[in-house]
Design a protein around this motif. Structure first.
Motif, short mmCIF file in Angstrom:
data_model
loop_
_atom_site.label_atom_id
_atom_site.label_comp_id
_atom_site.label_asym_id
_atom_site.label_seq_id
_atom_site.Cartn_x
_atom_site.Cartn_y
_atom_site.Cartn_z
N TYR A 60 0.88 -1.17 0.00
CA TYR A 60 0.00 0.00 0.00
C TYR A 60 0.91 1.21 0.00
O TYR A 60 1.78 1.32 0.86
N GLY A 61 0.73 2.10 -0.98
CA GLY A 61 1.62 3.26 -0.98
C GLY A 61 1.17 4.34 -1.93
O GLY A 61 1.16 4.15 -3.15
N PRO A 62 0.76 5.51 -1.38
CA PRO A 62 0.50 6.65 -2.27
C PRO A 62 1.76 6.94 -3.10
O PRO A 62 2.87 6.85 -2.57
N LEU A 63 1.58 7.22 -4.38
CA LEU A 63 2.73 7.39 -5.28
C LEU A 63 3.76 8.36 -4.72
O LEU A 63 4.96 8.11 -4.75
N LEU A 64 3.29 9.49 -4.19
CA LEU A 64 4.23 10.53 -3.77
C LEU A 64 4.99 10.16 -2.51
O LEU A 64 5.93 10.83 -2.13
N GLU A 65 4.57 9.08 -1.85
CA GLU A 65 5.25 8.68 -0.60
C GLU A 65 5.93 7.33 -0.70
O GLU A 65 6.41 6.81 0.31
N THR A 66 5.94 6.73 -1.88
CA THR A 66 6.48 5.36 -1.98
C THR A 66 7.93 5.37 -2.42
O THR A 66 8.24 5.81 -3.53
N PRO A 67 8.83 4.88 -1.56
CA PRO A 67 10.24 4.78 -1.99
C PRO A 67 10.36 3.80 -3.15
O PRO A 67 9.68 2.77 -3.18
N VAL A 68 11.22 4.12 -4.11
CA VAL A 68 11.33 3.29 -5.30
C VAL A 68 11.79 1.88 -4.94
O VAL A 68 11.41 0.90 -5.59
N ALA A 69 12.56 1.75 -3.86
CA ALA A 69 13.03 0.41 -3.47
C ALA A 69 11.84 -0.49 -3.10
O ALA A 69 11.84 -1.69 -3.40
N GLU A 70 10.80 0.09 -2.49
CA GLU A 70 9.62 -0.72 -2.12
C GLU A 70 8.84 -1.13 -3.37
O GLU A 70 8.37 -2.27 -3.49
N ALA A 71 8.71 -0.20 -4.32
CA ALA A 71 8.01 -0.53 -5.57
C ALA A 71 8.78 -1.60 -6.33
O ALA A 71 8.20 -2.55 -6.85
N ARG A 72 10.10 -1.45 -6.35
CA ARG A 72 10.92 -2.45 -7.07
C ARG A 72 10.81 -3.83 -6.43
O ARG A 72 10.78 -4.84 -7.12
N ARG A 73 10.75 -3.88 -5.10
CA ARG A 73 10.67 -5.19 -4.42
C ARG A 73 9.36 -5.90 -4.77
O ARG A 73 9.35 -7.10 -5.00
N VAL A 74 8.26 -5.15 -4.82
CA VAL A 74 6.98 -5.77 -5.19
C VAL A 74 7.04 -6.34 -6.60
O VAL A 74 6.59 -7.47 -6.85
#
Ligand code: NAD
Length: 237
Positions: free
Chosen positions: A84-98
């Motif tokens: 769960y992550g609003p775009l403006l608050e999501t670190p790219v490392a978390e998006a990459r891990r998913v």
């Protein structure tokens, strides 16, 4: 007891929890032999502790499962993480891990499974996990939705690439009562959203497992490249 799964050789990733666990248990109850893969340690039966994003660990675990079971008839790729992550608050490392776990993990487990299925000159069935959210979209869930939309796309590619010997389908669950959803601890408005479908409730892991067994069994022998919605009617196309 039905015998259609007796002796079937099945690998389930993400089998330590939730839908993967329910699927492994249902297969065993119906007589299949199951190898379980998960990041978390598993005490039950034949099991392998692997990170599905690690190419070497996956190759070794699938080869070992193939060796121990004497082949793989069905692979179920349930392992995934949620974000769960609003775009403006999501670190790219978390998006990459998913994307890494849900998309590349599925890619690696499927690749190694197809390798061993082909090396034995046998066909098989591969069942992946998409999500109703891949189709519906939801605010603050872009990375997770993208990962699951990617799985739906890979299903169609691999169904064409590996037919007629290997059938590739997916289930796309709606909200299901597992640690990934953590329904009990959701805010009230989110709980209402998750259960606002024609059946008025979220699903149970065993209800998703039943759909996986349908895709693994002979009743689906004319199906490939499909993403089967199991979602209480939340999404209908
Ligand atoms: N629960 C839901 O509401 C829901 C809805 C739609 C789709 N899905 C999908 O269903 C599948 C099963 O989800 P669940 O709800 O049972 O989740 P869960 O969190 O209960 O289980 C997921 C399992 O995957 C394992 N895992 C996570 N990262 C891993 C990694 N890198 N390597 C190996 N194993 C790893 C976890 O250890 C866990 O045992 C997932 O693909 C999920 O995206 C779930």
């Amino acid at each position: 007891m039905s015998t259609e799964f007796k002796g079937l050789k099945v690998v389930v990733s993400g089998a330590a929890s939730g839908i993967g666990l329910a699927t492994a248990e249902l297969f065993e109850k119906k007589g299949a032999r199951v190898a379980r893969l998960d990041f978390a340690p598993i005490e039950t039966g034949l099991s392998f502790q692997v990170d599905v994003t690690d190419e070497i660990q996956v190759a070794e675990a699938i080869a070992a499962a193939d060796n121990e079971l004497g082949g793989i008839d069905v692979m179920v790729n349930s392992a995934a993480i949620f974000l769960y992550g609003p775009l403006l608050e999501t670190p790219v490392a978390e998006a990459r891990r998913v994307l890494d776990v849900n998309l590349i993990g599925t890619f690696l487990v499927t690749r190694e499974t197809v390798r061993v299925m082909k090396s034995r000159g046998k066909g098989g069935k591969i069942i992946l996990f998409s999500s109703e959210l891949a189709q519906l979209g939801r605010e603050h869930h872009a990375a997770y939705c993208a990962s699951k939309a990617g799985v739906s796309a890979m299903v169609r590619c691999w169904a064409k690439e590996f037919g007629p010997d290997i059938l590739v389908n997916a289930v796309a669950p709606g909200p299901t009562d597992t640690p990934l959803l953590d329904y009990e601890n959701l805010p009230e408005h989110w709980k209402r959203l998750e259960s606002s479908n024609p059946l008025g409730r979220i699903g149970q892991p065993k209800e998703i497992a039943e759909a996986v067994l349908f895709l693994a069994g002979p009743g689906s022998n004319f199906m490939t490249g499909q993403v089967l919605g199991v979602n209480g009617g939340a999404s209908m196309v």
